[in-house]
Write a protein that holds these residues in place. Structure first.
Motif, PDB file in Angstrom:
ATOM      1  N   GLU A   1       5.999   0.145   3.631  1.00  0.00           N
ATOM      2  CA  GLU A   1       7.135  -0.737   3.875  1.00  0.00           C
ATOM      3  C   GLU A   1       6.709  -2.163   4.213  1.00  0.00           C
ATOM      4  OE1 GLU A   1      10.372   0.044   3.369  1.00  0.00           O
ATOM      5  OE2 GLU A   1       9.395   1.788   2.482  1.00  0.00           O
ATOM      6  N   ARG A   2       5.427  -2.402   4.201  1.00  0.00           N
ATOM      7  CA  ARG A   2       4.969  -3.736   4.563  1.00  0.00           C
ATOM      8  C   ARG A   2       4.307  -4.419   3.376  1.00  0.00           C
ATOM      9  NH1 ARG A   2       5.952  -4.710   9.569  1.00  0.00           N
ATOM     10  NH2 ARG A   2       4.714  -6.610   9.657  1.00  0.00           N
ATOM     11  N   HIS A   3       4.437  -5.729   3.362  1.00  0.00           N
ATOM     12  CA  HIS A   3       3.798  -6.542   2.334  1.00  0.00           C
ATOM     13  C   HIS A   3       2.645  -7.331   2.939  1.00  0.00           C
ATOM     14  CE1 HIS A   3       7.092  -6.748  -1.011  1.00  0.00           C
ATOM     15  NE2 HIS A   3       6.444  -5.602  -0.976  1.00  0.00           N
ATOM     16  N   HIS A   4       1.530  -7.285   2.238  1.00  0.00           N
ATOM     17  CA  HIS A   4       0.327  -7.959   2.712  1.00  0.00           C
ATOM     18  C   HIS A   4      -0.055  -9.074   1.747  1.00  0.00           C
ATOM     19  CE1 HIS A   4      -1.142  -4.743   5.641  1.00  0.00           C
ATOM     20  NE2 HIS A   4      -0.029  -4.256   5.120  1.00  0.00           N
ATOM     21  N   PRO A   5       0.088 -10.320   2.158  1.00  0.00           N
ATOM     22  CA  PRO A   5      -0.350 -11.402   1.277  1.00  0.00           C
ATOM     23  C   PRO A   5      -1.863 -11.555   1.303  1.00  0.00           C
ATOM     24  CG  PRO A   5       0.629 -12.298   3.275  1.00  0.00           C
ATOM     25  CD  PRO A   5       0.736 -10.809   3.386  1.00  0.00           C
TER      26      PRO A   5
ATOM     27  N   ASP B   1      -5.375  -3.954   8.985  1.00  0.00           N
ATOM     28  CA  ASP B   1      -5.207  -4.840  10.144  1.00  0.00           C
ATOM     29  C   ASP B   1      -4.774  -6.251   9.743  1.00  0.00           C
ATOM     30  OD1 ASP B   1      -6.014  -2.739  11.672  1.00  0.00           O
ATOM     31  OD2 ASP B   1      -8.085  -3.437  11.927  1.00  0.00           O
ATOM     32  N   ALA B   2      -4.614  -6.492   8.450  1.00  0.00           N
ATOM     33  CA  ALA B   2      -4.340  -7.845   7.968  1.00  0.00           C
ATOM     34  C   ALA B   2      -2.903  -8.274   8.272  1.00  0.00           C
ATOM     35  CB  ALA B   2      -4.584  -7.900   6.466  1.00  0.00           C
ATOM     36  N   PRO B   3      -2.664  -9.589   8.256  1.00  0.00           N
ATOM     37  CA  PRO B   3      -1.289 -10.076   8.424  1.00  0.00           C
ATOM     38  C   PRO B   3      -0.364  -9.460   7.375  1.00  0.00           C
ATOM     39  CG  PRO B   3      -2.846 -11.908   8.484  1.00  0.00           C
ATOM     40  CD  PRO B   3      -3.631 -10.680   8.084  1.00  0.00           C
ATOM     41  N   SER B   4       0.795  -9.050   7.818  1.00  0.00           N
ATOM     42  CA  SER B   4       1.759  -8.428   6.905  1.00  0.00           C
ATOM     43  C   SER B   4       3.154  -8.643   7.459  1.00  0.00           C
ATOM     44  CB  SER B   4       1.470  -6.933   6.761  1.00  0.00           C
ATOM     45  OG  SER B   4       1.675  -6.281   8.010  1.00  0.00           O
ATOM     46  N   TYR B   5       4.144  -8.340   6.637  1.00  0.00           N
ATOM     47  CA  TYR B   5       5.528  -8.465   7.105  1.00  0.00           C
ATOM     48  C   TYR B   5       6.367  -7.362   6.485  1.00  0.00           C
ATOM     49  CZ  TYR B   5       5.545 -11.147   2.742  1.00  0.00           C
ATOM     50  OH  TYR B   5       5.352 -11.547   1.446  1.00  0.00           O
ATOM     51  N   ASP B   6       7.472  -7.092   7.126  1.00  0.00           N
ATOM     52  CA  ASP B   6       8.374  -6.028   6.685  1.00  0.00           C
ATOM     53  C   ASP B   6       9.047  -6.450   5.387  1.00  0.00           C
ATOM     54  OD1 ASP B   6      10.558  -4.241   6.342  1.00  0.00           O
ATOM     55  OD2 ASP B   6      10.608  -3.861   8.496  1.00  0.00           O
TER      56      ASP B   6
ATOM     57  N   PHE C   1       0.873  -1.173   0.000  1.00  0.00           N
ATOM     58  CA  PHE C   1       0.000   0.000   0.000  1.00  0.00           C
ATOM     59  C   PHE C   1       0.899   1.207   0.000  1.00  0.00           C
ATOM     60  CE2 PHE C   1      -2.104  -3.461   2.237  1.00  0.00           C
ATOM     61  CZ  PHE C   1      -3.189  -3.646   1.399  1.00  0.00           C
ATOM     62  N   GLY C   2       0.947   1.872  -1.124  1.00  0.00           N
ATOM     63  CA  GLY C   2       1.972   2.888  -1.366  1.00  0.00           C
ATOM     64  C   GLY C   2       1.889   4.098  -0.470  1.00  0.00           C
ATOM     65  N   GLY C   3       1.942   3.879   0.792  1.00  0.00           N
ATOM     66  CA  GLY C   3       2.085   5.003   1.689  1.00  0.00           C
ATOM     67  C   GLY C   3       0.764   5.598   2.161  1.00  0.00           C
TER      68      GLY C   3
ATOM     69  N   MET D   1      13.132  -4.160  -4.694  1.00  0.00           N
ATOM     70  CA  MET D   1      13.555  -5.376  -5.396  1.00  0.00           C
ATOM     71  C   MET D   1      14.655  -6.111  -4.630  1.00  0.00           C
ATOM     72  SD  MET D   1      11.629  -5.823  -7.944  1.00  0.00           S
ATOM     73  CE  MET D   1      10.731  -5.124  -9.317  1.00  0.00           C
ATOM     74  N   SER D   2      15.112  -5.519  -3.513  1.00  0.00           N
ATOM     75  CA  SER D   2      16.153  -6.179  -2.744  1.00  0.00           C
ATOM     76  C   SER D   2      15.534  -7.138  -1.729  1.00  0.00           C
ATOM     77  CB  SER D   2      16.993  -5.139  -2.011  1.00  0.00           C
ATOM     78  OG  SER D   2      16.168  -4.450  -1.080  1.00  0.00           O
ATOM     79  N   GLU D   3      14.254  -7.233  -1.807  1.00  0.00           N
ATOM     80  CA  GLU D   3      13.492  -8.057  -0.879  1.00  0.00           C
ATOM     81  C   GLU D   3      13.974  -9.514  -0.853  1.00  0.00           C
ATOM     82  OE1 GLU D   3       8.814  -9.436  -0.810  1.00  0.00           O
ATOM     83  OE2 GLU D   3       9.729  -8.428  -2.512  1.00  0.00           O
ATOM     84  N   THR D   4      14.061 -10.049   0.324  1.00  0.00           N
ATOM     85  CA  THR D   4      14.372 -11.467   0.436  1.00  0.00           C
ATOM     86  C   THR D   4      13.289 -12.135   1.254  1.00  0.00           C
ATOM     87  OG1 THR D   4      15.680 -11.012   2.396  1.00  0.00           O
ATOM     88  CG2 THR D   4      16.878 -11.205   0.323  1.00  0.00           C
ATOM     89  N   ILE D   5      12.577 -13.003   0.607  1.00  0.00           N
ATOM     90  CA  ILE D   5      11.564 -13.776   1.313  1.00  0.00           C
ATOM     91  C   ILE D   5      11.944 -15.232   1.204  1.00  0.00           C
ATOM     92  CG2 ILE D   5       9.142 -14.435   1.419  1.00  0.00           C
ATOM     93  CD1 ILE D   5       8.385 -11.867   0.200  1.00  0.00           C
ATOM     94  N   SER D   6      12.152 -15.864   2.300  1.00  0.00           N
ATOM     95  CA  SER D   6      12.371 -17.304   2.230  1.00  0.00           C
ATOM     96  C   SER D   6      11.073 -17.987   2.621  1.00  0.00           C
ATOM     97  CB  SER D   6      13.509 -17.734   3.140  1.00  0.00           C
ATOM     98  OG  SER D   6      13.154 -17.552   4.481  1.00  0.00           O
ATOM     99  N   ILE D   7      10.637 -18.847   1.767  1.00  0.00           N
ATOM    100  CA  ILE D   7       9.394 -19.572   2.019  1.00  0.00           C
ATOM    101  C   ILE D   7       9.771 -20.970   2.470  1.00  0.00           C
ATOM    102  CG2 ILE D   7       7.291 -20.446   0.972  1.00  0.00           C
ATOM    103  CD1 ILE D   7       7.311 -18.023  -0.842  1.00  0.00           C
ATOM    104  N   SER D   8       9.538 -21.227   3.732  1.00  0.00           N
ATOM    105  CA  SER D   8      10.032 -22.494   4.264  1.00  0.00           C
ATOM    106  C   SER D   8       9.109 -23.652   3.893  1.00  0.00           C
ATOM    107  CB  SER D   8      10.186 -22.403   5.781  1.00  0.00           C
ATOM    108  OG  SER D   8       8.959 -22.056   6.371  1.00  0.00           O
ATOM    109  N   SER D   9       7.859 -23.313   3.576  1.00  0.00           N
ATOM    110  CA  SER D   9       7.004 -24.369   3.062  1.00  0.00           C
ATOM    111  C   SER D   9       7.560 -24.851   1.732  1.00  0.00           C
ATOM    112  CB  SER D   9       5.594 -23.842   2.847  1.00  0.00           C
ATOM    113  OG  SER D   9       4.943 -24.622   1.869  1.00  0.00           O
ATOM    114  N   ALA D  10       7.424 -26.141   1.481  1.00  0.00           N
ATOM    115  CA  ALA D  10       7.960 -26.690   0.239  1.00  0.00           C
ATOM    116  C   ALA D  10       7.030 -26.439  -0.936  1.00  0.00           C
ATOM    117  CB  ALA D  10       8.190 -28.188   0.395  1.00  0.00           C
TER     118      ALA D  10
END
Lengths: 122, 122
Positions: free
Chosen positions: A61-65, A91-96, A53-55, B1-10
């Motif tokens: 800075e967060r990614h929301h799947p 409020d959804a799950p997100s990560y840096d 969400f662009g600001g 684009m420097s993002e690093t996401i490791s997906i531990s699920s196979a």
């Protein structure tokens, strides 16, 4: 990467086109941008779109799947829409986006459950 | 684009990881590289992987769309494999990666038919 492929069929889209696409509300408000899609390795089925969400929510800075099933493709306007309000997305799950993130089945279940989507993880 | 996401699920893979992945034969010979995936806009199902053959067939400038069903994911070695010989890939439908290409349903049917894959286009 300078490749230009125009797909005249209305049905197919390049993953490189999906990534970077904006996502809109049913009332045409831009909600965010698709940063990535997560695909089931074997079946090739897209399971999640990863949005930023662009600001405008102060959370660029967060990614929301989002479960793919929450996205609807608007074939008239050629955009993806989600029928969710800002607060719900906020409020959804997100990560840096700038930190390494380990996606676990448990995290996936949390996402699916938050959006009341079919559980991919069983 | 420097993002690093490791997906531990196979089970899940980022589209950005699929793009750039090498494709191997059943006997571990590198056949090509996935340049893109083409996804059904609505269902999110991956329909084609677009491969390039990095020069070893003398055809690095061409893109070869392969029906996703021809790709098998090797969960042990974490790579995609196709059970096709070089000659078959060499003679397959392809297009110049540096020119604009209009993908039509007719072209799609030709691809599906060449690989004896389920017809996406009906």
């Amino acid at each position: 990467m300078s490749e230009t492929i125009s797909i005249s069929s209305a049905t197919l889209i390049s993953s490189k086109t999906i990534v970077g696409s904006d996502v809109f509300s049913p009332t045409d408000e831009k909600l965010g941008t698709i940063e990535d899609i997560l695909v089931d390795k074997v079946s090739g089925r897209t399971i999640y779109a990863v949005l930023s969400f662009g600001g405008f929510l102060g959370m660029g800075e967060r990614h929301h799947p989002l479960p793919w099933s929450t996205l609807a493709y608007d074939v008239v306007k050629n955009v993806y829409r989600v029928n969710l309000d800002k607060k719900h997305l906020e409020d959804a799950p997100s990560y840096d986006r700038n930190k390494e993130f380990s996606w676990t089945p448990e995290y996936g279940r949390t996402v699916d459950s938050y959006y009341k989507s079919p559980n991919y993880w069983n």
